[in-house]
Every structure is written in C-alpha cells, then in structure tokens.
Design an enzyme around this catalytic site. Structure first.
Site, mmCIF file in Angstrom:
data_model
loop_
_atom_site.group_PDB
_atom_site.id
_atom_site.type_symbol
_atom_site.label_atom_id
_atom_site.label_comp_id
_atom_site.label_asym_id
_atom_site.label_seq_id
_atom_site.Cartn_x
_atom_site.Cartn_y
_atom_site.Cartn_z
ATOM 1 N N GLU A 65 15.435 -99.372 23.472
ATOM 2 C CA GLU A 65 16.299 -98.190 23.454
ATOM 3 C C GLU A 65 16.439 -97.648 22.036
ATOM 4 O OE1 GLU A 65 18.150 -95.080 24.578
ATOM 5 O OE2 GLU A 65 17.792 -96.555 26.160
ATOM 6 N N GLU A 72 12.527 -90.207 19.094
ATOM 7 C CA GLU A 72 13.072 -88.883 19.389
ATOM 8 C C GLU A 72 13.497 -88.154 18.118
ATOM 9 O OE1 GLU A 72 16.217 -89.283 22.178
ATOM 10 O OE2 GLU A 72 14.892 -89.432 23.922
#
Length: 235
Positions: A65, A72
């Site tokens: 994660e 991103e």
C-alpha cells in the site's frame, strides 16, 4: 537536503508512513484490520508458525500500500495531465495491493476461521493464555500502529519531533512493561524503567515534546502493553 544522521533518516521514513496514513484511507483500513487480526490471534488457538504467517501477511499488505502511494505521487509529479502510461502505472500499483490483500485475506481465513469455528462449536470461546514473547510483539505492534494513527489524525508535529503523543515515550514504556513480564528480573526492570524515563525526559527537556505529550505517550505505551499482558499473559 538529503538526511545524513540516522535519526534524520528515521524521521523521514516515519514521516512517509504517516503521510500514507493521513492521505490514504485504504492505509487506515489496513491498519485497523491489522489491529483486529493481531488481537484476534491472541484470542484463538493458533500455532506460533501460523501467527508468524499472519504477521508477514500484514507487513506485506502495508508495504504494498505504501509503494502504491509512492508510485502515485511520483507519477502525478511527472505528469499532472492524463496520460495512458501514467494510468497503467497506477493501475499496476493498485493491482499489486489488491493481490497482496486477497492473499492476506485467504491466509487469515485459512488460519483463523477453523480456530473460531472450533471455539464456537465447543463452547470454549474464552480468552486464552499465550506465550509472553508473542504478547510483547503484539503489544509493540499495537502501540506503534496506534501512535501512527493518532499522529496522522491530529496532524501536529513531525513524526519524531513533537506532536501528540510522544512516540518515543510510548515505545519506551511499552518495552518496560514487556521486560517485567519477560524477565521477572528486578535489576533489568529497574534499568529498563530508567532508560524509558531518560528517553521521555530527553524529549521533554529538549523542547521536542510538551509534558502532556510525553505523559500521553508513556500512558499509552504502558497502558496498552499492560492490558494485553493482563488479559492474555501466562502466569
């Protein structure tokens, strides 16, 4: 400027963790789920090997994660406008998290469900006693997770400099309580308490933390650890 001191490097790393928790709701979900799995693993009858596998699965999900978040941010920095390749990079990163999460869910089901089903079927659902070293590990993980969540939610101070609560005090006093149960040695217990007090005092006297932040961290770390040992510890 690139950090050179060990403390500065640790501060940057933990700041990245807290950024992920503060900005990514899925990271918060994962941490809450990790807390639930760790506490549930203390309540049902599973082997040490199964507990290790669950811990590794939790770490894998959290790491993927965080990598997804880093990718991103990097992609958005390079290309703020829509680009097909940027979308592919983000989709693949999200897919990695999904695969890790599915694997962790399957593993948790295979380990925890039979134990829960047996406890319910036999009517033996009760708080069981587990080895103290396992409790010490779970307590340390729980304290760290709670500190990270609180710091991310409150958004005050830097990870290792200021903010509520003091992470140094929380971890130090958690280790102090664990030492009491793991060793039963008065000299080691006294030494660990002195070290925890010195660490907490250094955060206070240097102006990094306010007194209430230090006391909150000490209470959080010692309180959570003591509670887990009282509930699950072997006499």
């Amino acid at each position: 400027m690139k950090p050179t001191r060990l403390l500065d490097k640790a501060n940057v790393a933990i700041e990245g963790i807290i950024y992920s928790v503060r900005t990514q709701r899925h990271m918060r979900y994962h941490l809450v789920a990790a807390l639930g799995v760790l506490l549930l693993s203390l309540m049902v009858s599973i082997t040490r090997t199964e507990f290790i596998l669950l811990s590794l699965a939790i770490i894998l999900v959290l790491v993927t994660e965080m990598l997804n978040t880093a990718i991103e941010v990097a992609v958005d920095m390079i290309s703020e406008e829509y680009h097909p390749k940027a979308k592919i990079a983000k989709d693949i990163a999200a897919g990695v998290v999904l695969m890790a999460s599915i694997g962790a869910l399957i593993l948790a089901y295979l380990i925890l469900y039979p134990a829960i089903r047996e406890a319910v079927a036999t009517g033996s659902w009760r708080i069981r006693k587990v080895p103290n070293d396992v409790i010490a590990f779970v307590a340390f993980a729980v304290v760290v997770i709670v500190v990270v969540i609180v710091k991310a939610v409150l958004g005050t101070g830097e990870p290792l400099r200021g903010g509520m609560p003091s992470g140094h005090a929380a971890v130090s006093f958690s280790l102090w309580i664990a030492t009491i149960y793991l060793t039963g040695s008065l000299p080691l217990t006294a030494l660990t308490f002195m070290l925890a007090a010195l660490v907490s005092w250094s955060r206070w006297s240097s102006g990094v933390h306010r007194p209430r932040e230090v006391f909150a961290g000490a209470f959080l770390g010692s309180g959570l650890t003591l509670l887990l040992f009282l509930l699950f510890g072997q006499r």
